[in-house]
Design a protein around this motif. Sequence first.
Motif, PDB file in Angstrom:
ATOM      1  N   LYS A 162       0.831  -1.204   0.000  1.00  0.00           N
ATOM      2  CA  LYS A 162       0.000   0.000   0.000  1.00  0.00           C
ATOM      3  C   LYS A 162       0.871   1.262   0.000  1.00  0.00           C
ATOM      4  CE  LYS A 162      -3.677   0.216   2.505  1.00  0.00           C
ATOM      5  NZ  LYS A 162      -4.587   0.198   3.669  1.00  0.00           N
ATOM      6  N   PRO A 180      -6.321   2.164  -5.881  1.00  0.00           N
ATOM      7  CA  PRO A 180      -5.274   1.151  -6.052  1.00  0.00           C
ATOM      8  C   PRO A 180      -4.825   1.009  -7.496  1.00  0.00           C
ATOM      9  CG  PRO A 180      -7.414   0.124  -5.790  1.00  0.00           C
ATOM     10  CD  PRO A 180      -7.613   1.587  -5.539  1.00  0.00           C
ATOM     11  N   THR A 203      -5.184  -6.482  -7.380  1.00  0.00           N
ATOM     12  CA  THR A 203      -5.960  -5.267  -7.134  1.00  0.00           C
ATOM     13  C   THR A 203      -6.605  -4.808  -8.426  1.00  0.00           C
ATOM     14  OG1 THR A 203      -4.506  -4.574  -5.337  1.00  0.00           O
ATOM     15  CG2 THR A 203      -5.860  -2.884  -6.347  1.00  0.00           C
ATOM     16  N   HIS A 209     -10.270  -6.029  -4.190  1.00  0.00           N
ATOM     17  CA  HIS A 209      -9.051  -6.821  -4.147  1.00  0.00           C
ATOM     18  C   HIS A 209      -9.421  -8.306  -4.175  1.00  0.00           C
ATOM     19  CE1 HIS A 209      -7.281  -3.014  -2.833  1.00  0.00           C
ATOM     20  NE2 HIS A 209      -8.256  -2.962  -1.944  1.00  0.00           N
ATOM     21  N   ARG A 260     -12.995 -12.321  -3.094  1.00  0.00           N
ATOM     22  CA  ARG A 260     -12.886 -10.884  -3.360  1.00  0.00           C
ATOM     23  C   ARG A 260     -13.396 -10.096  -2.169  1.00  0.00           C
ATOM     24  NH1 ARG A 260     -14.487 -12.866  -8.495  1.00  0.00           N
ATOM     25  NH2 ARG A 260     -16.672 -12.802  -7.861  1.00  0.00           N
ATOM     26  N   ARG A 262     -13.477  -5.630  -0.595  1.00  0.00           N
ATOM     27  CA  ARG A 262     -12.941  -4.267  -0.535  1.00  0.00           C
ATOM     28  C   ARG A 262     -12.143  -4.058   0.747  1.00  0.00           C
ATOM     29  NH1 ARG A 262     -14.895  -0.747  -4.275  1.00  0.00           N
ATOM     30  NH2 ARG A 262     -16.660  -1.483  -5.524  1.00  0.00           N
ATOM     31  N   LEU A 264      -9.092  -4.894   2.929  1.00  0.00           N
ATOM     32  CA  LEU A 264      -7.769  -5.505   2.901  1.00  0.00           C
ATOM     33  C   LEU A 264      -7.518  -6.313   4.175  1.00  0.00           C
ATOM     34  CD1 LEU A 264      -5.773  -2.500   1.420  1.00  0.00           C
ATOM     35  CD2 LEU A 264      -6.225  -4.670   0.300  1.00  0.00           C
TER      36      LEU A 264
END
Length: 287
Positions: A162, A180, A203, A209, A260, A262, A264
């Motif tokens: 990140k 991202p 990403t 992600h 998947r 959103r 992290l």
Amino acid sequence: MASIDISDLHRTPGGSNGFRRQLQVATQCARELIDELNGSRKADMPASGAIHGLALLAKEASRRSLPVSEKEVDYWKEVFFKWFESVKRHFAEPVRDEFRSKAEADFALIREKADILSETPWEQLRTRYVHPVRFPTREAFDLACDRAKAKYPANLGIALDKYLAACVQRLLEADDVDQPLVVKVKEEPPEDRPGTVAPRFITFDDGVHSIVVTSFGGLQRPANSGLGLQKAVQQQLRKTSPGTLEQLEFDSESSMFTVRSRSLGSLAAVAQAIFSIAAAAKGNSSS
């Protein structure tokens, strides 16, 4: 054989085919070298020569005959002059304005001969560039890690990724540093031994992600398939991080594990679960 009644070397039936091939080669060369300018701070780059060479060919081309769209040429021009603004201090003052005006003329000519539409899906591919980040020394790398951990203390496992993404986007003057990057990941197939697994982290542009696993040689039944690993991960998370399940979207099949999110942090919990399952498989094989 029909007689040839035209003297232009590049307009005879065969000559026009050869000329069109040269246009395609020159266009692709310009496309690739413009990509190299994206984010570069080097002053002496080959893209200017590629653009000028394409412009020379474009002088003899028919209108709308270049295999590139007007919108892509506009994008090339944007990237080119963004690069030039960052390096123009390296150009001698007497030639700086002349270099710019010649580039403007070349882009104008290329755009005039460009097609309105193009088969090249450049708009979909333009966000998939790889921006390598290198450190001159190990000390510089360790310093970046320390600063990353301070900046993102809640997600230590992915803090460096990140941090570097934010740094790269600042260098590229992106509007939203939190958006991202799309990162190409080269998958190295793991050795087929217990405890070896290689999840990939991906990403996407929309802020989603994903973790993907396609090789299960290091896992034991029933976790040695996409659906089996999904069930094992879900069972592990119910014990360790039950709150993360609501933030995850599993979409596995027999040959591929996919999840998947959103969040992290939730994906970090998934990664930890995968490695715990792999470690258990390794322990069982050695006992």
